[in-house]
Write a protein that holds these residues in place. Structure first.
Motif, PDB file in Angstrom:
ATOM      1  N   ASN A  19       0.812  -1.208   0.000  1.00 46.76           N
ATOM      2  CA  ASN A  19       0.000   0.000   0.000  1.00 46.76           C
ATOM      3  C   ASN A  19       0.852   1.267   0.000  1.00 46.76           C
ATOM      4  OD1 ASN A  19      -3.064  -0.642   0.435  1.00 46.76           O
ATOM      5  ND2 ASN A  19      -1.887  -2.172   1.552  1.00 46.76           N
ATOM      6  N   SER A  20       1.841   1.280  -0.873  1.00 48.02           N
ATOM      7  CA  SER A  20       2.684   2.464  -0.992  1.00 48.02           C
ATOM      8  C   SER A  20       1.878   3.627  -1.538  1.00 48.02           C
ATOM      9  CB  SER A  20       3.852   2.171  -1.938  1.00 48.02           C
ATOM     10  OG  SER A  20       4.537   3.350  -2.259  1.00 48.02           O
ATOM     11  N   ASP A  21       1.924   4.744  -0.848  1.00 44.61           N
ATOM     12  CA  ASP A  21       1.226   5.941  -1.303  1.00 44.61           C
ATOM     13  C   ASP A  21       2.204   6.992  -1.812  1.00 44.61           C
ATOM     14  OD1 ASP A  21      -1.145   5.512   1.323  1.00 44.61           O
ATOM     15  OD2 ASP A  21      -1.390   5.109  -0.811  1.00 44.61           O
ATOM     16  N   ASP A  22       3.422   6.540  -2.166  1.00 41.57           N
ATOM     17  CA  ASP A  22       4.429   7.481  -2.599  1.00 41.57           C
ATOM     18  C   ASP A  22       4.034   8.122  -3.915  1.00 41.57           C
ATOM     19  OD1 ASP A  22       6.518   6.984  -0.552  1.00 41.57           O
ATOM     20  OD2 ASP A  22       6.419   4.954  -1.378  1.00 41.57           O
ATOM     21  N   ASN A  23       4.350   9.366  -4.066  1.00 36.78           N
ATOM     22  CA  ASN A  23       4.002  10.113  -5.260  1.00 36.78           C
ATOM     23  C   ASN A  23       5.100   9.992  -6.303  1.00 36.78           C
ATOM     24  OD1 ASN A  23       1.580  11.063  -4.203  1.00 36.78           O
ATOM     25  ND2 ASN A  23       2.632  12.710  -3.104  1.00 36.78           N
ATOM     26  N   SER A  24       4.738  10.181  -7.540  1.00 38.37           N
ATOM     27  CA  SER A  24       5.691  10.052  -8.623  1.00 38.37           C
ATOM     28  C   SER A  24       6.274  11.398  -9.030  1.00 38.37           C
ATOM     29  CB  SER A  24       5.011   9.408  -9.831  1.00 38.37           C
ATOM     30  OG  SER A  24       3.950  10.221 -10.285  1.00 38.37           O
ATOM     31  N   GLY A  25       5.969  12.439  -8.302  1.00 31.49           N
ATOM     32  CA  GLY A  25       6.513  13.746  -8.642  1.00 31.49           C
ATOM     33  C   GLY A  25       5.427  14.697  -9.109  1.00 31.49           C
ATOM     34  N   GLY A 423       9.266  -4.433 -14.788  1.00 31.73           N
ATOM     35  CA  GLY A 423       8.319  -3.418 -14.346  1.00 31.73           C
ATOM     36  C   GLY A 423       8.464  -2.092 -15.080  1.00 31.73           C
ATOM     37  N   VAL A 424       7.546  -1.185 -14.788  1.00 33.92           N
ATOM     38  CA  VAL A 424       7.506   0.159 -15.373  1.00 33.92           C
ATOM     39  C   VAL A 424       7.807   1.164 -14.273  1.00 33.92           C
ATOM     40  CG1 VAL A 424       6.029   1.892 -16.468  1.00 33.92           C
ATOM     41  CG2 VAL A 424       5.833  -0.524 -17.133  1.00 33.92           C
ATOM     42  N   LYS A 425       8.781   2.008 -14.493  1.00 32.83           N
ATOM     43  CA  LYS A 425       9.170   2.989 -13.480  1.00 32.83           C
ATOM     44  C   LYS A 425       8.306   4.235 -13.548  1.00 32.83           C
ATOM     45  CE  LYS A 425      14.007   1.619 -12.958  1.00 32.83           C
ATOM     46  NZ  LYS A 425      15.424   2.067 -12.993  1.00 32.83           N
ATOM     47  N   PHE A 426       7.988   4.789 -12.379  1.00 34.99           N
ATOM     48  CA  PHE A 426       7.352   6.102 -12.292  1.00 34.99           C
ATOM     49  C   PHE A 426       7.978   6.804 -11.097  1.00 34.99           C
ATOM     50  CE2 PHE A 426       4.849   3.405  -9.569  1.00 34.99           C
ATOM     51  CZ  PHE A 426       4.374   4.207  -8.544  1.00 34.99           C
ATOM     52  N   GLY A 427       8.584   7.952 -11.357  1.00 35.81           N
ATOM     53  CA  GLY A 427       9.315   8.631 -10.308  1.00 35.81           C
ATOM     54  C   GLY A 427      10.442   7.740  -9.819  1.00 35.81           C
ATOM     55  N   ASN A 428      10.532   7.551  -8.519  1.00 32.65           N
ATOM     56  CA  ASN A 428      11.548   6.687  -7.932  1.00 32.65           C
ATOM     57  C   ASN A 428      11.026   5.280  -7.652  1.00 32.65           C
ATOM     58  OD1 ASN A 428      13.504   8.763  -7.834  1.00 32.65           O
ATOM     59  ND2 ASN A 428      12.568   9.580  -5.967  1.00 32.65           N
ATOM     60  N   TYR A 429       9.882   4.934  -8.227  1.00 28.77           N
ATOM     61  CA  TYR A 429       9.244   3.673  -7.903  1.00 28.77           C
ATOM     62  C   TYR A 429       8.985   2.861  -9.163  1.00 28.77           C
ATOM     63  CZ  TYR A 429       8.785   6.169  -3.570  1.00 28.77           C
ATOM     64  OH  TYR A 429       9.079   6.875  -2.437  1.00 28.77           O
ATOM     65  N   THR A 430       8.632   1.607  -8.946  1.00 29.32           N
ATOM     66  CA  THR A 430       8.390   0.685 -10.059  1.00 29.32           C
ATOM     67  C   THR A 430       7.084  -0.059  -9.830  1.00 29.32           C
ATOM     68  OG1 THR A 430      10.758   0.349 -10.419  1.00 29.32           O
ATOM     69  CG2 THR A 430       9.281  -1.301 -11.326  1.00 29.32           C
ATOM     70  N   ILE A 431       6.325  -0.235 -10.889  1.00 25.37           N
ATOM     71  CA  ILE A 431       5.090  -1.022 -10.846  1.00 25.37           C
ATOM     72  C   ILE A 431       5.311  -2.240 -11.736  1.00 25.37           C
ATOM     73  CG2 ILE A 431       4.071   0.346 -12.723  1.00 25.37           C
ATOM     74  CD1 ILE A 431       1.339  -0.125 -11.494  1.00 25.37           C
ATOM     75  N   GLY A 452      -2.835   0.012 -11.468  1.00 23.44           N
ATOM     76  CA  GLY A 452      -2.694  -0.574 -12.798  1.00 23.44           C
ATOM     77  C   GLY A 452      -3.634   0.072 -13.793  1.00 23.44           C
ATOM     78  N   TYR A 453      -4.881   0.345 -13.366  1.00 25.79           N
ATOM     79  CA  TYR A 453      -5.827   1.026 -14.250  1.00 25.79           C
ATOM     80  C   TYR A 453      -5.359   2.441 -14.575  1.00 25.79           C
ATOM     81  CZ  TYR A 453      -9.465  -2.585 -14.137  1.00 25.79           C
ATOM     82  OH  TYR A 453     -10.183  -3.750 -14.309  1.00 25.79           O
ATOM     83  N   ALA A 454      -4.735   3.108 -13.610  1.00 28.69           N
ATOM     84  CA  ALA A 454      -4.210   4.452 -13.845  1.00 28.69           C
ATOM     85  C   ALA A 454      -3.091   4.407 -14.881  1.00 28.69           C
ATOM     86  CB  ALA A 454      -3.712   5.072 -12.541  1.00 28.69           C
ATOM     87  N   LEU A 455      -2.248   3.369 -14.807  1.00 25.27           N
ATOM     88  CA  LEU A 455      -1.192   3.206 -15.803  1.00 25.27           C
ATOM     89  C   LEU A 455      -1.798   3.028 -17.192  1.00 25.27           C
ATOM     90  CD1 LEU A 455       1.792   2.696 -16.610  1.00 25.27           C
ATOM     91  CD2 LEU A 455       1.373   0.262 -16.119  1.00 25.27           C
ATOM     92  N   ILE A 456      -2.848   2.217 -17.282  1.00 20.46           N
ATOM     93  CA  ILE A 456      -3.520   2.014 -18.559  1.00 20.46           C
ATOM     94  C   ILE A 456      -4.074   3.334 -19.088  1.00 20.46           C
ATOM     95  CG2 ILE A 456      -5.543   0.946 -19.650  1.00 20.46           C
ATOM     96  CD1 ILE A 456      -5.106  -1.427 -17.712  1.00 20.46           C
ATOM     97  N   ALA A 457      -4.709   4.104 -18.218  1.00 18.38           N
ATOM     98  CA  ALA A 457      -5.263   5.398 -18.628  1.00 18.38           C
ATOM     99  C   ALA A 457      -4.173   6.296 -19.196  1.00 18.38           C
ATOM    100  CB  ALA A 457      -5.947   6.078 -17.444  1.00 18.38           C
ATOM    101  N   ASN A 458      -3.017   6.284 -18.574  1.00 21.16           N
ATOM    102  CA  ASN A 458      -1.907   7.105 -19.065  1.00 21.16           C
ATOM    103  C   ASN A 458      -1.448   6.657 -20.449  1.00 21.16           C
ATOM    104  OD1 ASN A 458      -1.882   8.789 -16.856  1.00 21.16           O
ATOM    105  ND2 ASN A 458      -0.094   7.860 -15.892  1.00 21.16           N
ATOM    106  N   ASP A 476      -1.157  10.983 -11.845  1.00 22.94           N
ATOM    107  CA  ASP A 476      -0.086  10.582 -10.939  1.00 22.94           C
ATOM    108  C   ASP A 476      -0.376   9.185 -10.406  1.00 22.94           C
ATOM    109  OD1 ASP A 476       1.805  10.288  -8.964  1.00 22.94           O
ATOM    110  OD2 ASP A 476       0.993  11.850  -7.654  1.00 22.94           O
ATOM    111  N   LEU A 477       0.431   8.200 -10.800  1.00 22.81           N
ATOM    112  CA  LEU A 477       0.182   6.821 -10.376  1.00 22.81           C
ATOM    113  C   LEU A 477       0.232   6.666  -8.865  1.00 22.81           C
ATOM    114  CD1 LEU A 477       2.181   4.687 -12.985  1.00 22.81           C
ATOM    115  CD2 LEU A 477      -0.133   5.602 -13.137  1.00 22.81           C
ATOM    116  N   GLY A 478       1.049   7.485  -8.217  1.00 21.50           N
ATOM    117  CA  GLY A 478       1.172   7.378  -6.771  1.00 21.50           C
ATOM    118  C   GLY A 478      -0.088   7.750  -6.030  1.00 21.50           C
ATOM    119  N   ALA A 479      -1.026   8.390  -6.708  1.00 22.73           N
ATOM    120  CA  ALA A 479      -2.288   8.778  -6.066  1.00 22.73           C
ATOM    121  C   ALA A 479      -3.298   7.634  -6.048  1.00 22.73           C
ATOM    122  CB  ALA A 479      -2.888   9.983  -6.790  1.00 22.73           C
TER     123      ALA A 479
END
Length: 488
Positions: A19-25, A423-431, A452-458, A476-479
């Motif tokens: 449940n990481s809530d870290d933001n991607s910037g 995986g796919v990187k966003f900010g300092n994180y990976t999905i 994952g749905y947010a990544l698809i939307a992007n 923002d995927l982190g949201a």
């Protein structure tokens, strides 16, 4: 003795890690414009992905996080209009038909394993929703279901002739999903369909039939692979109708279902044995192995296939034993079609609850070891090839139509390959597609998580901006959370 199989339930995983809530910037502020697209009336067609299905069920929060709903929110800043969704009644998930539960509530991770949330479904299929809906994503829909009259007829739900999700909001008992879409005169559409044309076959371990060559889908079973020509004809019909009045849109190809966590989580060799147990099991399979050699001696079986079918255990990690219908049929000689799994086979996610369990109360009968796994628990090399062949054919059709119509195109196969290989990187994180902890997929192992749905939307936003010159913003995927808690 055979050791504990509880690791298959991922006991070592922690809920906090999921449940990481870290933001991607920071998202750059840029003027939002539609380019040559017109988002005034956006209609989405598809299956469970468009509906926002997640964690083995459809529920309000999941629907709110569907990629099509995220897109509609982004379209709003570029002239998009109201986007209506046929929401479920609750966040429990599941469906009732005449008061009887016909689909189960959603899953959540309790710190050790995925379990079903408490509570009963409150969404009754027979309570029809009125009005038209922009989100026409229908869980379970195959390509040809989009043009099938009566697919939303409540009277056909119990027999399986109709879809319970579409029955809740179809414009009439004889309506088609495509007809309900075209009636709204969309100015923009998204279409992602075809996954279920092979998915049922795959998730059932290939117990269905490859219907290639059969052009009559009315004769198909629920777990069958759709003929590529049937798919092509239906897909062309759908896109022709959606674009007939000048609407623009996005269409999406299909990833290989064999890269989903549902097929990549349980290893082919999850059986830990000590030397004494391995020896005991080898004694038990001696007659079977001897029968194979007799078949070779009588020229009824090649030495190569006999080697492939031979069952031999050792101390350490061992492959499961399985039934393979693609092996030479020797049942007339009393020799069953057994072999040990290889890296080329995929054990389905649900097999983790079966492997290592006893059959009845007999401790000598262990599933996947002394008792071979039934066909439905494994997608074998040959079955994987059938799924891949059909998927490739569907994708040729989809990409060709995208080019012919000048539509935006999303290559989901590339995205899925990235998720399953680092995986796919966003900010300092990976999905990634790693089950539970990767963040891209929900607990059912097939459908995306909210993130994952947010990544698809992007990815849709990227395709729209590239094709139509729009300047839509990515989210923002982190949201977006990786998992939903037990209570929402």
């Amino acid at each position: 003795m055979i050791k504990n199989f509880k690791w298959l339930l991922l006991v070592s995983l922690t809920f906090a890690a999921c449940n990481s809530d870290d933001n991607s910037g920071e998202v750059p502020e840029v003027p939002v414009t539609p380019g040559s697209a017109v988002f005034t009336n956006y209609v989405a067609l598809g299956d469970s992905f468009a509906a926002g299905y997640s964690d083995g069920s459809l529920f309000v929060r999941g629907q709110e996080g569907a990629y099509v709903n995220i897109l509609a929110q982004q379209f709003a800043a570029a002239g998009g209009g109201t986007f209506k969704t046929p929401f479920m009644n609750d966040n429990t998930g599941g469906l009732l038909l005449g008061g009887n539960v016909i689909t189960a509530p959603r899953l959540y991770f309790n710190g050790q394993a995925p379990v079903t949330v408490s509570g009963m479904p409150t969404t009754e299929v027979t309570k029809h929703l009125t009005g038209s809906f922009n989100n026409l994503g229908v869980p379970g829909a195959k390509s040809y279901h989009l043009v099938a009259p009566g697919y939303g007829n409540v009277a056909g739900v119990a027999s399986g002739a109709a879809n319970p999700y579409y029955a809740r909001f179809a414009s009439s008992p004889s309506a088609t999903v495509l007809g309900d879409a075209v009636a709204q005169t969309p100015t923009f559409f998204t279409l992602w369909i075809g996954g279920n044309d092979v998915l049922g076959y795959a998730t059932s371990g290939g117990i269905g039939k490859d219907q290639t060559g059969n052009l009559n889908p009315a004769t198909y079973g629920g777990n069958d692979i759709t003929d590529p020509n049937v798919f092509a004809n239906v897909y062309k019909t759908v896109v022709d109708n959606l674009t007939s009045k000048g609407a623009k849109g996005v269409i999406v190809n299909l990833p290989y279902v064999s890269t989903l966590p549902y097929f990549t989580t349980v290893p082919y060799n999850p059986v830990p044995l000590d030397a004494a147990t391995a020896t005991q099991l080898n004694t038990g399979y001696a007659t079977y192995n001897g029968g194979l050699q007799a078949m070779v001696a009588n020229k009824l079986l090649t030495a190569e296939e006999a080697t492939r079918r031979t069952v031999t255990f050792k101390a350490g990690a061992n492959a499961v034993v399985l039934v393979d219908s693609y092996l030479t049929d020797l049942s007339g000689f009393g020799v069953p079609s057994y072999r040990m799994a290889t890296k080329e086979d995929l054990l389905v996610l649900t097999s983790r609850t079966v492997i290592g369990t006893t059959v009845g109360s007999d401790p000598s009968k262990i599933n996947g070891v002394s008792v071979p796994l039934a066909d439905n628990w494994v997608l074998t090399k040959n079955e994987i090839a059938e799924v891949k062949k059909a998927t490739d054919a569907y994708n040729i059709t989809i990409e060709a139509i995208a080019k012919q119509k000048g539509l935006a195109f999303v290559d989901s196969k590339v995205v899925m390959n990235q998720l399953s290989s680092g995986g796919v990187k966003f900010g300092n994180y990976t999905i990634s597609s790693t089950y539970v902890t990767g963040g891209a997929f929900s607990l059912d192992g097939v459908h995306p998580s909210a993130r994952g749905y947010a990544l698809i939307a992007n990815k849709f936003v990227e395709a729209i901006n590239t094709t139509y010159g729009a300047t839509l913003r990515a989210v923002d995927l982190g949201a977006y959370p990786i998992q939903y808690p037990a209570k929402l």
